[in-house]
Design a protein around this motif. Structure first.
Motif, PDB file in Angstrom:
ATOM      1  N   TYR A  35      38.135  31.314  23.469  1.00 13.55           N
ATOM      2  CA  TYR A  35      37.469  32.380  24.239  1.00 13.55           C
ATOM      3  C   TYR A  35      38.374  32.935  25.347  1.00 13.55           C
ATOM      4  N   ASP A  36      39.010  32.038  26.107  1.00  9.13           N
ATOM      5  CA  ASP A  36      39.808  32.487  27.260  1.00  9.13           C
ATOM      6  C   ASP A  36      41.042  33.279  26.810  1.00  9.13           C
ATOM      7  N   LEU A  37      41.700  32.774  25.767  1.00  7.39           N
ATOM      8  CA  LEU A  37      42.884  33.470  25.250  1.00  7.39           C
ATOM      9  C   LEU A  37      42.493  34.875  24.778  1.00  7.39           C
ATOM     10  N   MET A  38      41.376  34.949  24.059  1.00 10.17           N
ATOM     11  CA  MET A  38      40.918  36.227  23.513  1.00 10.17           C
ATOM     12  C   MET A  38      40.578  37.211  24.645  1.00 10.17           C
ATOM     13  N   ASN A  39      39.983  36.714  25.727  1.00 13.71           N
ATOM     14  CA  ASN A  39      39.678  37.584  26.877  1.00 13.71           C
ATOM     15  C   ASN A  39      40.948  38.220  27.425  1.00 13.71           C
ATOM     16  N   ASP A  40      41.988  37.388  27.566  1.00 12.28           N
ATOM     17  CA  ASP A  40      43.249  37.915  28.091  1.00 12.28           C
ATOM     18  C   ASP A  40      43.844  38.956  27.157  1.00 12.28           C
ATOM     19  N   LEU A  41      43.816  38.655  25.856  1.00  8.88           N
ATOM     20  CA  LEU A  41      44.454  39.558  24.900  1.00  8.88           C
ATOM     21  C   LEU A  41      43.709  40.885  24.810  1.00  8.88           C
ATOM     22  N   MET A  42      42.390  40.818  24.666  1.00  2.00           N
ATOM     23  CA  MET A  42      41.693  42.088  24.387  1.00  2.00           C
ATOM     24  C   MET A  42      41.541  42.956  25.623  1.00  2.00           C
ATOM     25  N   SER A  43      41.559  42.337  26.828  1.00  2.00           N
ATOM     26  CA  SER A  43      41.424  43.171  28.038  1.00  2.00           C
ATOM     27  C   SER A  43      42.780  43.386  28.711  1.00  2.00           C
ATOM     28  N   PHE A  44      43.867  42.956  28.064  1.00  2.00           N
ATOM     29  CA  PHE A  44      45.215  43.016  28.663  1.00  2.00           C
ATOM     30  C   PHE A  44      45.212  42.344  30.036  1.00  2.00           C
ATOM     31  N   GLY A  45      44.429  41.286  30.163  1.00  2.00           N
ATOM     32  CA  GLY A  45      44.379  40.541  31.434  1.00  2.00           C
ATOM     33  C   GLY A  45      43.460  41.147  32.484  1.00  2.00           C
ATOM     34  N   LEU A  46      42.886  42.319  32.182  1.00  2.00           N
ATOM     35  CA  LEU A  46      42.066  43.004  33.196  1.00  2.00           C
ATOM     36  C   LEU A  46      40.826  42.208  33.614  1.00  2.00           C
ATOM     37  N   HIS A  47      40.322  41.350  32.712  1.00  2.00           N
ATOM     38  CA  HIS A  47      39.096  40.610  33.064  1.00  2.00           C
ATOM     39  C   HIS A  47      39.324  39.753  34.306  1.00  2.00           C
ATOM     40  N   ARG A  48      40.573  39.363  34.558  1.00  2.00           N
ATOM     41  CA  ARG A  48      40.866  38.565  35.764  1.00  2.00           C
ATOM     42  C   ARG A  48      40.635  39.403  37.022  1.00  2.00           C
ATOM     43  N   MET A  49      41.096  40.655  36.961  1.00  2.00           N
ATOM     44  CA  MET A  49      40.921  41.544  38.114  1.00  2.00           C
ATOM     45  C   MET A  49      39.433  41.847  38.337  1.00  2.00           C
ATOM     46  N   TRP A  50      38.686  42.053  37.230  1.00  2.00           N
ATOM     47  CA  TRP A  50      37.249  42.351  37.353  1.00  2.00           C
ATOM     48  C   TRP A  50      36.510  41.156  37.965  1.00  2.00           C
ATOM     49  N   LYS A  51      36.887  39.949  37.538  1.00  2.00           N
ATOM     50  CA  LYS A  51      36.224  38.749  38.089  1.00  2.00           C
ATOM     51  C   LYS A  51      36.609  38.556  39.558  1.00  2.00           C
ATOM     52  N   ASP A  52      37.864  38.862  39.909  1.00  2.00           N
ATOM     53  CA  ASP A  52      38.268  38.785  41.325  1.00  2.00           C
ATOM     54  C   ASP A  52      37.434  39.755  42.160  1.00  2.00           C
ATOM     55  N   ALA A  53      37.193  40.958  41.606  1.00  2.00           N
ATOM     56  CA  ALA A  53      36.405  41.963  42.344  1.00  2.00           C
ATOM     57  C   ALA A  53      34.967  41.462  42.534  1.00  2.00           C
ATOM     58  N   LEU A  54      34.441  40.794  41.522  1.00  2.00           N
ATOM     59  CA  LEU A  54      33.075  40.238  41.620  1.00  2.00           C
ATOM     60  C   LEU A  54      33.025  39.180  42.724  1.00  2.00           C
ATOM     61  N   VAL A  55      33.978  38.258  42.703  1.00  2.00           N
ATOM     62  CA  VAL A  55      33.964  37.132  43.652  1.00  2.00           C
ATOM     63  C   VAL A  55      34.260  37.622  45.079  1.00  2.00           C
ATOM     64  N   ALA A  56      35.014  38.714  45.195  1.00  2.00           N
ATOM     65  CA  ALA A  56      35.260  39.287  46.530  1.00  2.00           C
ATOM     66  C   ALA A  56      33.941  39.721  47.164  1.00  2.00           C
ATOM     67  N   LYS A  57      32.964  40.089  46.331  1.00  2.00           N
ATOM     68  CA  LYS A  57      31.650  40.494  46.865  1.00  2.00           C
ATOM     69  C   LYS A  57      30.779  39.286  47.208  1.00  2.00           C
ATOM     70  N   VAL A  58      31.049  38.149  46.587  1.00  2.00           N
ATOM     71  CA  VAL A  58      30.250  36.938  46.865  1.00  2.00           C
ATOM     72  C   VAL A  58      30.538  36.444  48.284  1.00  2.00           C
ATOM     73  N   ARG A  59      31.791  36.442  48.639  1.00  2.00           N
ATOM     74  CA  ARG A  59      32.249  36.002  49.962  1.00  2.00           C
ATOM     75  C   ARG A  59      31.638  34.670  50.404  1.00  2.00           C
ATOM     76  N   PRO A  60      31.920  33.594  49.684  1.00  2.00           N
ATOM     77  CA  PRO A  60      31.401  32.291  50.110  1.00  2.00           C
ATOM     78  C   PRO A  60      32.004  31.892  51.457  1.00  2.00           C
ATOM     79  N   SER A  61      31.201  31.221  52.278  1.00  2.00           N
ATOM     80  CA  SER A  61      31.675  30.859  53.615  1.00  2.00           C
ATOM     81  C   SER A  61      32.784  29.806  53.530  1.00  2.00           C
ATOM     82  N   PRO A  62      33.888  29.986  54.291  1.00  2.00           N
ATOM     83  CA  PRO A  62      34.950  28.968  54.281  1.00  2.00           C
ATOM     84  C   PRO A  62      34.578  27.728  55.098  1.00  2.00           C
ATOM     85  N   THR A  63      33.550  27.854  55.939  1.00  2.00           N
ATOM     86  CA  THR A  63      33.234  26.724  56.837  1.00  2.00           C
ATOM     87  C   THR A  63      31.819  26.171  56.666  1.00  2.00           C
ATOM     88  N   ARG A  64      30.853  27.045  56.317  1.00  2.00           N
ATOM     89  CA  ARG A  64      29.454  26.587  56.262  1.00  2.00           C
ATOM     90  C   ARG A  64      29.051  26.245  54.830  1.00  2.00           C
TER      91      ARG A  64
END
Ligand SMILES: C[S@@+](CC[C@H](N)C(=O)[O-])C[C@H]1O[C@@H](n2cnc3c(N)ncnc32)[C@H](O)[C@@H]1O
Length: 252
Positions: A35-64
């Protein structure tokens, strides 16, 4: 003919609601190992950037303390990003209906020393075996499209979030740029199933992927569905010309 209330789609095929989950499970059972290899191949690695954008919105607390829920978490990509972005008090629960995908996730989490902060639960997004008002944030990435009863999953997301908690969904969306839409369609229908067959041995699984994207509600309609489940301040952001969108809503 319009679909009956108990009908839905599995890709292009009309199927009964209670049939879809089994078909979806077969797809992910078949492709889990690659599954992971196929994600990289078919999205040319873009799925990593999309997931980073998602997690940037989560903003988990570094301390709490921060309790995060990643549903349809698959091989753990989003969960591990949230754990890495948060602090030592960030804990992530990963729910997926498919044990094969979760096995890959557990192995990957152990390799990256995240096992202590990640909990894995085999379960269904439509009926979470989790307490009310418990989580600070809920993510679902490339998962909601596979869930037969999307409305039920959205209501469950609302139930398990705390007041002030955020729902975030990353999903394939609609490309509506002239010319690019035709290139994208040609690539999707001609190349992805062939690539899927070569890499995972299952071209049908990737034909399902391409077809199911076309059957998913428009971003505006999906935003309405999120609001109907009780979320406030619902909005969405398109990425990469509309290939994907991130929808967000707050439990207030
Ligand atoms: C395309 S994968 C996405 C995995 C991961 N979130 C990612 O972004 O890489 C879709 C996942 O949804 C899971 N899934 C499908 N139906 C589900 C349901 N009703 N409840 C929970 N998970 C489900 C599948 O088992 C699969 O792991």
């Amino acid at each position: 003919m319009p679909a009956a209330r108990d009908d839905t789609h599995f890709g292009r095929r009309a199927v009964r609601l209670d049939e879809k989950q089994g078909l979806v499970n077969e797809v992910f059972h078949s492709v889990a190992g690659r599954y992971d290899l196929m994600n990289d191949l078919m999205s040319f690695g873009l799925h990593r950037m999309w997931k980073d954008a998602l997690v940037a919105k989560v903003r988990p607390s570094p301390t709490r303390p921060f309790a995060h829920l990643d549903v349809a978490g698959g091989t753990g990509d989003v969960a591990m990003r949230v754990a890495a972005a948060g602090g030592p008090l960030t804990v992530v629960t990963v729910v997926d209906v498919n044990g094969d995908m979760l096995s890959v996730a557990k192995e990957r989490a152990a390799k990256r020393s995240f096992s202590k902060r990640l909990t894995f639960i085999e379960g269904n997004a439509e009926a979470l075996r989790l307490p009310d008002s418990h989580f600070d944030a809920y993510t679902i990435a490339f998962g909601i499209r596979n869930v037969p009863r999307i409305e039920d999953a959205l209501k469950e997301a609302h139930r398990v979030l705390k007041r002030g908690g955020r729902f975030l969904c990353l999903e394939f969306s609609r490309v509506d740029l002239p010319v690019f839409d035709r290139i994208y369609d040609a690539y999707s229908f001609a190349a992805i199933p062939v690539l899927g067959k070569a890499v995972t041995g299952d071209g049908g699984a990737y034909r399902y992927l391409v077809e199911s994207i076309r059957k998913f509600p428009s971003p505006d309609r999906f935003a309405e569905m999120i609001a109907e489940a009780g979320f406030a301040r619902v909005d969405f952001t398109r990425l990469s010309g509309g290939i994907v969108a991130i929808h967000s809503g707050w439990k207030i």
